[in-house]
Design a protein around this motif. Structure first.
Motif, PDB file in Angstrom:
ATOM      1  N   THR A 183       0.828  -1.203   0.000  1.00 53.38           N
ATOM      2  CA  THR A 183       0.000   0.000   0.000  1.00 53.38           C
ATOM      3  C   THR A 183       0.863   1.254   0.000  1.00 53.38           C
ATOM      4  O   THR A 183       0.604   2.208  -0.749  1.00 53.38           O
ATOM      5  N   ARG A 184       1.899   1.253   0.815  1.00 53.41           N
ATOM      6  CA  ARG A 184       2.795   2.410   0.879  1.00 53.41           C
ATOM      7  C   ARG A 184       3.463   2.654  -0.478  1.00 53.41           C
ATOM      8  O   ARG A 184       3.661   3.800  -0.893  1.00 53.41           O
ATOM      9  N   ALA A 185       3.810   1.568  -1.171  1.00 55.55           N
ATOM     10  CA  ALA A 185       4.459   1.705  -2.476  1.00 55.55           C
ATOM     11  C   ALA A 185       3.564   2.444  -3.464  1.00 55.55           C
ATOM     12  O   ALA A 185       4.022   3.326  -4.201  1.00 55.55           O
ATOM     13  N   VAL A 186       2.288   2.097  -3.474  1.00 51.90           N
ATOM     14  CA  VAL A 186       1.368   2.733  -4.419  1.00 51.90           C
ATOM     15  C   VAL A 186       1.097   4.181  -4.020  1.00 51.90           C
ATOM     16  O   VAL A 186       1.118   5.088  -4.857  1.00 51.90           O
ATOM     17  N   VAL A 187       0.863   4.416  -2.735  1.00 50.44           N
ATOM     18  CA  VAL A 187       0.526   5.755  -2.266  1.00 50.44           C
ATOM     19  C   VAL A 187       1.684   6.728  -2.466  1.00 50.44           C
ATOM     20  O   VAL A 187       1.485   7.891  -2.822  1.00 50.44           O
ATOM     21  N   SER A 188       2.903   6.232  -2.267  1.00 49.70           N
ATOM     22  CA  SER A 188       4.064   7.114  -2.356  1.00 49.70           C
ATOM     23  C   SER A 188       4.559   7.312  -3.781  1.00 49.70           C
ATOM     24  O   SER A 188       5.359   8.210  -4.047  1.00 49.70           O
ATOM     25  N   ALA A 189       4.088   6.484  -4.709  1.00 49.46           N
ATOM     26  CA  ALA A 189       4.606   6.538  -6.085  1.00 49.46           C
ATOM     27  C   ALA A 189       4.049   7.706  -6.883  1.00 49.46           C
ATOM     28  O   ALA A 189       4.642   8.129  -7.870  1.00 49.46           O
ATOM     29  N   GLY A 190       2.906   8.227  -6.488  1.00 48.46           N
ATOM     30  CA  GLY A 190       2.298   9.321  -7.235  1.00 48.46           C
ATOM     31  C   GLY A 190       1.017   9.773  -6.576  1.00 48.46           C
ATOM     32  O   GLY A 190       0.540   9.172  -5.612  1.00 48.46           O
ATOM     33  N   HIS A 191       0.431  10.834  -7.100  1.00 45.85           N
ATOM     34  CA  HIS A 191      -0.787  11.402  -6.551  1.00 45.85           C
ATOM     35  C   HIS A 191      -1.920  10.374  -6.576  1.00 45.85           C
ATOM     36  O   HIS A 191      -2.142   9.699  -7.589  1.00 45.85           O
ATOM     37  N   VAL A 192      -2.628  10.236  -5.471  1.00 46.19           N
ATOM     38  CA  VAL A 192      -3.781   9.342  -5.414  1.00 46.19           C
ATOM     39  C   VAL A 192      -4.991  10.077  -5.989  1.00 46.19           C
ATOM     40  O   VAL A 192      -5.391  11.134  -5.491  1.00 46.19           O
ATOM     41  N   LEU A 193      -5.557   9.528  -7.044  1.00 46.88           N
ATOM     42  CA  LEU A 193      -6.634  10.187  -7.769  1.00 46.88           C
ATOM     43  C   LEU A 193      -8.004   9.821  -7.225  1.00 46.88           C
ATOM     44  O   LEU A 193      -8.199   8.745  -6.632  1.00 46.88           O
ATOM     45  N   ASP A 194      -8.971  10.677  -7.458  1.00 51.62           N
ATOM     46  CA  ASP A 194     -10.358  10.396  -7.138  1.00 51.62           C
ATOM     47  C   ASP A 194     -10.958   9.529  -8.251  1.00 51.62           C
ATOM     48  O   ASP A 194     -10.645   9.739  -9.432  1.00 51.62           O
ATOM     49  N   PRO A 195     -11.810   8.562  -7.913  1.00 53.73           N
ATOM     50  CA  PRO A 195     -12.399   7.722  -8.962  1.00 53.73           C
ATOM     51  C   PRO A 195     -13.125   8.504 -10.048  1.00 53.73           C
ATOM     52  O   PRO A 195     -13.084   8.119 -11.223  1.00 53.73           O
ATOM     53  N   ALA A 196     -13.778   9.602  -9.686  1.00 50.65           N
ATOM     54  CA  ALA A 196     -14.497  10.397 -10.693  1.00 50.65           C
ATOM     55  C   ALA A 196     -13.537  10.981 -11.722  1.00 50.65           C
ATOM     56  O   ALA A 196     -13.867  11.063 -12.916  1.00 50.65           O
ATOM     57  N   ASP A 197     -12.347  11.380 -11.281  1.00 50.31           N
ATOM     58  CA  ASP A 197     -11.354  11.913 -12.215  1.00 50.31           C
ATOM     59  C   ASP A 197     -10.871  10.820 -13.171  1.00 50.31           C
ATOM     60  O   ASP A 197     -10.668  11.065 -14.367  1.00 50.31           O
ATOM     61  N   VAL A 198     -10.699   9.617 -12.641  1.00 50.79           N
ATOM     62  CA  VAL A 198     -10.284   8.491 -13.480  1.00 50.79           C
ATOM     63  C   VAL A 198     -11.371   8.180 -14.510  1.00 50.79           C
ATOM     64  O   VAL A 198     -11.082   7.945 -15.691  1.00 50.79           O
ATOM     65  N   ALA A 199     -12.630   8.203 -14.088  1.00 52.30           N
ATOM     66  CA  ALA A 199     -13.736   7.924 -15.003  1.00 52.30           C
ATOM     67  C   ALA A 199     -13.770   8.927 -16.153  1.00 52.30           C
ATOM     68  O   ALA A 199     -14.003   8.553 -17.311  1.00 52.30           O
ATOM     69  N   ASP A 200     -13.540  10.180 -15.854  1.00 48.08           N
ATOM     70  CA  ASP A 200     -13.522  11.199 -16.908  1.00 48.08           C
ATOM     71  C   ASP A 200     -12.399  10.927 -17.914  1.00 48.08           C
ATOM     72  O   ASP A 200     -12.586  11.077 -19.128  1.00 48.08           O
ATOM     73  N   ILE A 201     -11.240  10.523 -17.397  1.00 49.07           N
ATOM     74  CA  ILE A 201     -10.109  10.201 -18.268  1.00 49.07           C
ATOM     75  C   ILE A 201     -10.435   8.997 -19.144  1.00 49.07           C
ATOM     76  O   ILE A 201     -10.121   8.962 -20.345  1.00 49.07           O
ATOM     77  N   VAL A 202     -11.091   8.000 -18.570  1.00 49.24           N
ATOM     78  CA  VAL A 202     -11.463   6.802 -19.330  1.00 49.24           C
ATOM     79  C   VAL A 202     -12.428   7.150 -20.454  1.00 49.24           C
ATOM     80  O   VAL A 202     -12.239   6.722 -21.606  1.00 49.24           O
ATOM     81  N   LEU A 203     -13.448   7.926 -20.170  1.00 57.32           N
ATOM     82  CA  LEU A 203     -14.426   8.259 -21.204  1.00 57.32           C
ATOM     83  C   LEU A 203     -13.800   9.091 -22.318  1.00 57.32           C
ATOM     84  O   LEU A 203     -14.156   8.928 -23.495  1.00 57.32           O
ATOM     85  N   ALA A 204     -12.862   9.960 -21.963  1.00 57.33           N
ATOM     86  CA  ALA A 204     -12.165  10.726 -22.994  1.00 57.33           C
ATOM     87  C   ALA A 204     -11.340   9.797 -23.884  1.00 57.33           C
ATOM     88  O   ALA A 204     -11.285   9.978 -25.114  1.00 57.33           O
ATOM     89  N   ALA A 205     -10.708   8.786 -23.275  1.00 57.35           N
ATOM     90  CA  ALA A 205      -9.908   7.836 -24.043  1.00 57.35           C
ATOM     91  C   ALA A 205     -10.794   6.966 -24.937  1.00 57.35           C
ATOM     92  O   ALA A 205     -10.416   6.642 -26.075  1.00 57.35           O
ATOM     93  N   VAL A 206     -11.953   6.588 -24.435  1.00 56.39           N
ATOM     94  CA  VAL A 206     -12.899   5.809 -25.241  1.00 56.39           C
ATOM     95  C   VAL A 206     -13.376   6.631 -26.429  1.00 56.39           C
ATOM     96  O   VAL A 206     -13.479   6.125 -27.560  1.00 56.39           O
TER      97      VAL A 206
END
Length: 273
Positions: A207-230
């Motif tokens: 868990t620490r590896a993932v959290v420290s590797a980069g900014h933790v995103l909100d699921p809604a932001d990820v969804a917007d990125i996915v729909l743009a990619a689709v």
């Protein structure tokens, strides 16, 4: 692909990225079957979405790794909205950390994180080829391009998910079947903290590896990125752009990358003591 007026199935839709995807799809004008192993969670997400977009979704309890239950989801979509246009293979599990993991744990991780995608594609792709259109979105992970410190089951199954998505795109991309593969790092979901909650040192380090590797995103932001990619019909979806640089470094000098990952793991382990 434009998602307006399309029919979609989202697995793992009861929370996290799946719930955000279902919400974003409905807002964009799609009709959505929201599926989750946790039926009350799927129903709650569907009810919440329908409050803003009446009739846009239906919630269903189902195991996304079981062929007959996937077939049932397709039937629900057909009954309520029509043929399925998009399938978001989003359900996933972390799996136990370490090498001392039993065959049952390996089987479940491979079932949910990989075979669920294969089984859904078997049911959907032939019809999409006949229609000349269809879209398969695989939720893998940055771990599928890089690795996952702690959990071998997660790392291996996510690598395999990326590999299957690649194969699907190569094999059917010229026949109208579009494929995208989502590979985020940290997203603020229960899955992110599952390793920490496992009570094991390796789990906490993961868990620490993932959290420290980069900014933790909100699921809604990820969804917007996915729909743009689709909409752009892009294969590789990287909500954390730095993953591409990490992936390039890995390929450029594999041994150096492995040494760096061992050092990184050691530093994270030291922080947990």
């Amino acid at each position: 692909m434009r998602v307006a007026d399309k029919v979609a199935i989202v697995t793992g839709g009861g929370a996290g990225i799946g719930a955000a995807l279902a919400t974003a799809l409905a807002a964009a004008g799609a009709k959505v079957v929201v599926s989750d192993l946790d039926e009350p969670a799927a129903l709650a997400v569907s009810e919440r979405i329908n409050a803003d977009h009446p009739g846009a979704t239906v919630g269903v309890g189902a195991d996304a790794a079981v062929t007959e239950e996937i077939r049932g989801l397709i039937a629900v979509a057909q009954q309520h909205y029509g043929p399925v246009d998009l399938y978001f293979a989003n359900a996933g599990i972390v799996g136990a950390p370490g090498l001392d993991v039993g065959d049952d744990d390996w089987d479940r991780a491979l079932d949910v994180n990989l075979r669920a995608h294969i089984r859904a594609a078997r049911l959907l792709v032939p019809e999409w080829v006949e229609r000349g259109a269809g879209y398969f979105v695989s939720t893998a992970s940055a771990a599928g391009l890089l690795t996952q410190i702690g959990s071998a089951t997660y790392s291996v199954s996510k690598h395999a998910a990326v590999g299957f998505a690649e194969w699907l795109s190569i094999t059917y991309g010229d026949q109208g079947v579009r494929v995208s593969c989502l590979c985020p790092m940290g997203v603020n979901t229960k899955l992110l903290y599952a390793g920490q909650d496992s009570g094991s040192e390796l789990g906490a380090t993961a868990t620490r590896a993932v959290v420290s590797a980069g900014h933790v995103l909100d699921p809604a932001d990820v969804a917007d990125i996915v729909l743009a990619a689709v909409a752009a019909e892009e294969f590789l979806i990287l909500p954390h752009p730095q993953v591409l640089d990490m992936y390039r470094h890995k390929g450029a000098d594999y041994d150096r990358w492995l040494r760096g990952m061992r050092r990184y793991q050691a530093s994270l382990s030291a922080e947990t003591h």
